[in-house]
Scaffold this motif. Sequence first.
Motif, PDB file in Angstrom:
ATOM      1  N   VAL A  63      48.159  10.631 -17.997  1.00 53.77           N
ATOM      2  CA  VAL A  63      49.493  10.063 -17.818  1.00 53.77           C
ATOM      3  C   VAL A  63      50.102  10.412 -16.466  1.00 53.77           C
ATOM      4  CG1 VAL A  63      50.020   9.847 -20.268  1.00 53.77           C
ATOM      5  CG2 VAL A  63      50.554  11.974 -19.094  1.00 53.77           C
ATOM      6  N   GLU A  64      49.607  11.476 -15.858  1.00 54.76           N
ATOM      7  CA  GLU A  64      50.127  11.902 -14.551  1.00 54.76           C
ATOM      8  C   GLU A  64      48.994  12.589 -13.796  1.00 54.76           C
ATOM      9  OE1 GLU A  64      53.197  11.958 -11.869  1.00 54.76           O
ATOM     10  OE2 GLU A  64      53.499  11.347 -13.944  1.00 54.76           O
ATOM     11  N   GLN A  65      48.825  12.205 -12.545  1.00 53.55           N
ATOM     12  CA  GLN A  65      47.789  12.829 -11.735  1.00 53.55           C
ATOM     13  C   GLN A  65      48.200  12.746 -10.278  1.00 53.55           C
ATOM     14  OE1 GLN A  65      43.836  11.526 -12.642  1.00 53.55           O
ATOM     15  NE2 GLN A  65      42.934  12.465 -10.836  1.00 53.55           N
ATOM     16  N   ARG A  66      48.177  13.897  -9.616  1.00 53.01           N
ATOM     17  CA  ARG A  66      48.467  13.946  -8.187  1.00 53.01           C
ATOM     18  C   ARG A  66      47.402  14.802  -7.522  1.00 53.01           C
ATOM     19  NH1 ARG A  66      54.083  15.870  -6.937  1.00 53.01           N
ATOM     20  NH2 ARG A  66      53.139  17.875  -6.499  1.00 53.01           N
ATOM     21  N   THR A  85      47.667  19.988 -19.514  1.00 55.34           N
ATOM     22  CA  THR A  85      47.969  19.976 -18.093  1.00 55.34           C
ATOM     23  C   THR A  85      47.025  20.939 -17.402  1.00 55.34           C
ATOM     24  OG1 THR A  85      50.323  19.639 -18.525  1.00 55.34           O
ATOM     25  CG2 THR A  85      49.740  20.417 -16.337  1.00 55.34           C
ATOM     26  N   SER A  87      46.848  22.520 -13.495  1.00 53.30           N
ATOM     27  CA  SER A  87      47.487  22.537 -12.181  1.00 53.30           C
ATOM     28  C   SER A  87      46.637  23.357 -11.225  1.00 53.30           C
ATOM     29  CB  SER A  87      48.908  23.090 -12.261  1.00 53.30           C
ATOM     30  OG  SER A  87      48.888  24.421 -12.709  1.00 53.30           O
ATOM     31  N   SER A 148      46.279   8.512  -7.456  1.00 51.60           N
ATOM     32  CA  SER A 148      47.339   9.109  -8.262  1.00 51.60           C
ATOM     33  C   SER A 148      47.601   8.223  -9.468  1.00 51.60           C
ATOM     34  CB  SER A 148      48.630   9.235  -7.451  1.00 51.60           C
ATOM     35  OG  SER A 148      48.473  10.173  -6.418  1.00 51.60           O
ATOM     36  N   ILE A 149      48.103   8.848 -10.530  1.00 51.29           N
ATOM     37  CA  ILE A 149      48.485   8.124 -11.739  1.00 51.29           C
ATOM     38  C   ILE A 149      49.894   8.565 -12.094  1.00 51.29           C
ATOM     39  CG2 ILE A 149      48.024   7.805 -14.207  1.00 51.29           C
ATOM     40  CD1 ILE A 149      45.054   8.253 -13.605  1.00 51.29           C
ATOM     41  N   HIS A 150      50.739   7.598 -12.452  1.00 48.86           N
ATOM     42  CA  HIS A 150      52.099   7.899 -12.887  1.00 48.86           C
ATOM     43  C   HIS A 150      52.393   7.069 -14.123  1.00 48.86           C
ATOM     44  CE1 HIS A 150      56.194   9.271 -12.612  1.00 48.86           C
ATOM     45  NE2 HIS A 150      56.614   8.023 -12.657  1.00 48.86           N
ATOM     46  N   ASN A 151      52.804   7.729 -15.197  1.00 45.43           N
ATOM     47  CA  ASN A 151      53.067   7.056 -16.485  1.00 45.43           C
ATOM     48  C   ASN A 151      51.873   6.228 -16.950  1.00 45.43           C
ATOM     49  OD1 ASN A 151      55.649   8.125 -16.824  1.00 45.43           O
ATOM     50  ND2 ASN A 151      56.580   6.474 -15.640  1.00 45.43           N
ATOM     51  N   HIS A 153      49.706   4.679 -15.174  1.00 44.39           N
ATOM     52  CA  HIS A 153      49.343   3.578 -14.274  1.00 44.39           C
ATOM     53  C   HIS A 153      48.781   4.129 -12.979  1.00 44.39           C
ATOM     54  CE1 HIS A 153      51.268   0.722 -16.928  1.00 44.39           C
ATOM     55  NE2 HIS A 153      52.325   1.510 -16.968  1.00 44.39           N
ATOM     56  N   LEU A 155      48.157   4.318  -9.235  1.00 42.08           N
ATOM     57  CA  LEU A 155      48.893   3.910  -8.044  1.00 42.08           C
ATOM     58  C   LEU A 155      47.907   3.625  -6.920  1.00 42.08           C
ATOM     59  CD1 LEU A 155      51.719   6.604  -8.172  1.00 42.08           C
ATOM     60  CD2 LEU A 155      51.749   4.287  -9.109  1.00 42.08           C
TER      61      LEU A 155
END
Length: 172
Positions: A63-66, A85, A87, A148-151, A153, A155
Amino acid sequence: MTTVEEVVEVAVPVRTAYNQWTQFKSFPRFMSAVKRVEQINPAVTRWVIGIGPLHREFKAEIVEQRPDSHLVWQSLERSPYHRGTVSFRSVAPDRTVMTVRIETTRRGLRDAVTNGLGVTRRVVRAELRNFKEYIEGLGEESGAWRASIHNGHVLPLEPEPPRSRVPRWPVG
């Protein structure tokens, strides 16, 4: 809900640790509880995990990836549900601290006994040690996924900085 958090320091740069972690298909090479990982699309994976006679198959969504920072996932099945998670924090040019946090819900007697005996915590701790040995033994990542992934999706990749257009003259 049960929460497990484990920390490990690995002797590789943060980029190397992060890049290797994104290679989910390689997890069975170093994680004893992970039997198979299939990448369905950039944000969804199918996992087969097992310890002794206990085996589970589930899908997870990122759901989130940076890159070089963190990755957050959740199971798509509601029973048993888990969210995690990982990190990544650089503590030196060649050292990274990784923190893994997993939240699970108890569903039934088997999960209550497993969590009550601390099995989840021991497995996460052991698998992080396995990752440490694996990546330090390699010294470099076997691949990378830098989007990257946000919500949930994906990016677009950030463009690389433009190269200098100043001509370089031959020296000599």
